[in-house]
Design an enzyme around this catalytic site. Structure first.
Site, PDB file in Angstrom:
ATOM      1  N   ASP A 216      79.651  61.223  71.865  1.00 29.90           N
ATOM      2  CA  ASP A 216      78.717  62.341  71.862  1.00 29.90           C
ATOM      3  C   ASP A 216      77.433  61.849  71.198  1.00 29.90           C
ATOM      4  O   ASP A 216      77.363  60.738  70.674  1.00 29.90           O
ATOM      5  CB  ASP A 216      79.308  63.573  71.159  1.00 29.90           C
ATOM      6  CG  ASP A 216      78.610  64.849  71.630  1.00 29.90           C
ATOM      7  OD1 ASP A 216      77.513  64.749  72.223  1.00 29.90           O
ATOM      8  OD2 ASP A 216      79.133  65.959  71.409  1.00 29.90           O
TER       9      ASP A 216
HETATM   10  C1  BGC Z   1      76.612  67.822  72.770  1.00 31.77           C
HETATM   11  C2  BGC Z   1      77.202  67.334  74.067  1.00 31.77           C
HETATM   12  C3  BGC Z   1      76.096  66.991  75.018  1.00 31.77           C
HETATM   13  C4  BGC Z   1      75.235  65.924  74.382  1.00 31.77           C
HETATM   14  C5  BGC Z   1      74.118  65.408  75.262  1.00 31.77           C
HETATM   15  C6  BGC Z   1      75.571  66.877  72.220  1.00 31.77           C
HETATM   16  O1  BGC Z   1      74.887  67.404  71.147  1.00 31.77           O
HETATM   17  O2  BGC Z   1      77.646  68.032  71.839  1.00 31.77           O
HETATM   18  O3  BGC Z   1      78.060  68.296  74.594  1.00 31.77           O
HETATM   19  O4  BGC Z   1      76.601  66.616  76.254  1.00 31.77           O
HETATM   20  O5  BGC Z   1      74.663  66.457  73.208  1.00 31.77           O
HETATM   21  O6  BGC Z   1      73.083  66.284  75.350  1.00 31.77           O
END
Ligand code: BGC
Length: 789
Positions: free
Chosen positions: A325
């Protein structure tokens, strides 16, 4: 976009020069390419950068916090940011759009230091970037372009929790298909959805993005979403984006419902509940998976070798891509798990986490770690293979560019139609004291802050949808539903508004109408990532608004649009009917009017339990029994006598102030039709693990309305080597019935589906007695039983 003007039209160049011979398999092509790569180039594939290709208008509109975040992203120091005025920040960012593109994006691509890119959505920019990778880097490996396309790209569908309320895999699959088509048309190859975190705590803002509290429902719908995104398994299609199942794993169990918080999920619960939907979608072909932010029992997900390697790779055989993530590898430092970036990179790489999203930890440290033998070249190769395989599987080597001349399918009529159908099927009728459906001649008073909130109606995680395209209920009354007579008085401007000065005007409007329809709920910003709440009553003065409207004496229909199950018990007393919509998206307005006026009949069911009070959380239907379950009727605070004796209330498990039960159980949802279940029949009373149990029930529409019922099948394993939940959903079917019609509904339940991870840590069906229920929600009372030998 300014950039378009700058770049002019790109010439589209093929890369047949690097395409391998047709006869070679993907694995051979991958190995060929891998054998020509330097370590630096391999690490480049494992590095994902982000670049918000912002337009001038985007920057002008951005709130101060957003400006600061973007400045941080391009490495402006906190001290510098603190000194800058809003105007300075805007000017600085605009300059960056022009010059930053080359420095921060193209330069590393030329050097082969980047394998994928997040957040570029301008097709010409995508082509320029792709061309740089292909023409100007040594090996010409195309990039994967990623974006969070969560519930629609331009045409916005109901938030995932709303889609889950449809209990309809087809609606979910079509929603993802539409999103993929629109997103792929601008050059996006990869979305970070579906989110399949089991969500049992409505304080957690991300319940909005989830498929609810139940592992079976989340697994079925998650797989449907994967299929929709990936064009039914055809990753090469130009209507497909790679799906990413997230967040692996347990993120939804954040302590206290506060986002990013630690989780403490023990092994059997992890297997039986939290991992179950992932297993299904991984085995069903999901191309990628994302690790989560949380630590579980002290181990951050991005370095959990047991889960990432032993379970995901070795046990489930996953050959796709695992991405972290956002900066979650580097975040193991503040977690207190890695002492520095170098150790963080070592831990994640050795857990086989293929791609580092934006933290540059791999970029900065992997080379040294390989030199020192702390991460082996075999490990690096295994991970790079996964990434290259996906690029070949998606056909990116043959077909890397976007045809910018082709018309984008944004808001195509069939997309809007599908979004409206999804909004209809996602709406849940929670209460109806004879008010709905409204007669077409009823004059309605349209009240409340959500009656015309085009931005908020789209819900969380909307980067690309445009509020100008949202059809709110008010807009529908002015356009598609002009035949309905109405007066409009919002009363409150937005959900948090506390200014009640317009309440008298509202009451006057209600006086002029036959029925009041009060649109309340949550602004989009109040749910989603990082937006947890500790109080989930209707916010601001919305409950007061409902009470004021009720005081006029006309029937009151409350329509809620929210990102989570709110605690609405106190509002029910002032509502004659309640229609609940998890933020319903672009076409929510016409969908809701069709439902209110009976052109459509509600059929949605709750994918999460609705609690009475926030203090009941976590409360979910598939809980274990205590040794002292409470009886149906329990004492209330008012029943307790003064100086009552210690044991006078009975020693059972409930709250003195809010009882034993939730406000509405999982699976609950009314219809204008009434349904009757009867003649529950099982094909056998005693079965073995290889058998399939056939469960048959008669379902009758006992009303004058045609309607659709979601028939639900629940099972309880009465005794196990570990305590089994009081009920578990094992099947559901949407059944449409004409007035008076009866259908025989058949569920086929493979006994192998009753397997679970028990005390010895293995998955198996344990023999013994089972109970089974079929009915309209998780409290269904038509029951039978069987035995497994
Ligand atoms: C989120 C993810 C997301 C990623 C990319 C993160 O802060 O938890 O679910 O896909 O950002 O934007």
């Amino acid at each position: 976009m300014k950039l378009k003007r700058l770049l002019g039209t790109l010439c589209i160049v093929g890369i047949s020069s690097i395409t391998m011979g047709q006869q070679k398999t993907v694995d051979q092509k991958v190995n060929d390419l891998l054998s020509r790569m330097t370590l630096k180039e391999k690490i480049g594939q494992m590095n994902q950068n982000s670049y918000f290709g912002l337009s001038d208008a985007d920057i002008d509109k951005m709130p101060d916090l957003g400006l600061d975040e973007n400045l941080r992203n391009i490495k402006v120091s906190e001290a510098q940011i603190a000194k800058m005025s809003r105007k300075d920040k805007i000017q600085y960012l605009k300059k960056q759009v022009l010059s930053g593109l080359d420095q921060s994006i193209l330069q590393p691509i030329r050097k082969g230091e980047v394998g994928s890119l997040l957040n570029v959505v301008d097709p010409e920019m995508v082509n320029l970037i792709q061309k740089t990778a292909i023409k100007e880097s040594r090996l010409g490996i195309p990039l994967l372009i990623a974006r969070d396309v969560i519930h629609g790209y331009k045409t916005i569908f109901p938030i995932p929790l709303g889609q889950a309320a449809s209990f309809n895999p087809e609606v979910v699959e079509v929603g993802a298909q539409v999103a993929a088509r629109e997103a792929r048309s601008v050059g996006i190859h990869w979305t970070f959805a579906p989110m399949m975190d089991i969500s049992r705590d409505a304080r957690w803002g991300r319940v909005a993005e989830s498929l609810g509290e139940d592992p079976y429902l989340a697994a079925e719908l998650g797989l449907a979403m994967v299929k929709g995104f990936q064009d039914g398994g055809n990753l090469k299609s130009n209507q497909s984006v790679a799906a990413c199942v997230k967040h692996f794993v347990g993120y939804g169990a954040a302590e206290g419902g506060r986002d990013y918080n630690s989780t403490n999920i023990p092994p059997a619960l992890m297997r039986n509940v939290y991992l179950a939907p992932f297993e299904k979608s991984i085995k069903g072909g999901a191309a990628t998976l994302m690790t989560s932010f949380n630590d579980n029992d002290g181990i951050p997900a991005s370095a959990n070798k047991f889960l990432l390697k032993d379970v995901l790779r070795d046990e489930w055989g996953f050959k796709g891509v695992v991405v972290s993530d956002w900066a979650s590898i580097a975040e193991m430092i503040p977690h207190g798990f890695a002492k520095d970036g170098e150790q963080a990179a070592e831990l994640s790489a050795n857990a086989l986490l293929d791609i580092d999203m934006v933290s540059h930890t791999y970029h900065n440290h992997l080379e040294k770690l390989v030199d020192e033998g702390k991460v082996s070249m075999e490990t690096i190769d295994a991970m790079v293979r996964n990434i290259l395989r996906l690029k070949y599987d998606m056909g990116l080597f043959d077909n890397p560019y976007i045809d910018t001349k082709q018309k984008t399918p944004f808001y195509a009529p069939q997309h809007l139609e599908a979004a409206q159908k999804a909004a209809v099927e996602s709406a849940i009728l929670l209460k109806n004291e004879g008010v709905l459906p409204l007669n077409i001649n009823t004059k309605i008073a349209v009240v409340g802050p959500l009656a015309d909130a085009p931005h908020d109606q789209m819900g969380t995680w909307v980067f690309d949808g445009e509020k100008e395209h949202t059809v709110t209920p008010l807009k529908a009354l002015q356009t598609t539903h002009k035949n309905i007579d109405y007066v409009y008085e919002a009363g409150l401007k937005y959900s948090r508004d506390t200014n009640t000065s317009q309440f008298d005007a509202v009451k006057q409007a209600v006086e002029k109408a036959d029925v009041a329809v009060v649109f309340v709920g949550e602004e989009a910003i109040l749910s989603g990532e990082a937006h947890s709440l500790s109080d989930i009553n209707l916010i601001g003065k919305q409950s007061d608004l409902i009470r004021e409207v009720k005081s006029v004496g006309k029937p009151v229909v409350v329509v809620i649009m929210a990102g989570r199950p709110l605690t609405i018990e106190r509002d029910l007393a002032y509502s004659d009917a309640v229609l609940y919509n998890f933020h319903p998206g672009t076409m929510g307005g016409p969908a809701i009017l069709d439902l209110l006026f009976g052109k459509e009949n509600p059929s949605g069911k709750l994918p999460m339990t609705f609690v009475r009070e926030v203090g009941q959380i976590p409360m979910y239907y598939n809980h274990n029994n205590t040794g002292r379950p409470a009886p149906e009727k329990v004492m209330t605070l008012a029943d307790i006598e003064l100086e009552a004796g210690q044991t006078s209330l009975g020693n059972t498990s409930f709250y003195l102030d809010s009882g034993r039960d939730p406000l509405f159980p999982f699976g609950f949802g009314l219809s204008y039709s009434t349904f009757e279940y009867s003649n529950l029949n099982l094909s056998a009373q005693t079965l073995t693990t290889n058998d399939i149990l056939k469960v048959t029930v008669d379902l009758k529409n006992t009303s004058n309305y045609a309607g659709t019922e979601v028939a639900q099948l629940y099972v309880r394993d009465l005794f196990g080597s570990i305590v089994r939940p009081v009920r578990e959903l094992k099947g559901f079917q949407r059944v449409t019935l004409q007035p008076g019609e009866t259908k025989s509904v058949v569920f086929e339940l493979p006994i192998s589906e009753l397997a679970f991870y028990g005390q010895d840590g293995t998955k198996k069906v344990e023999s013994g007695e089972f109970k089974l229920w079929v009915g309209t929600n998780s409290n269904a009372d038509l029951e039978s039983s069987f035995q497994v030998k």
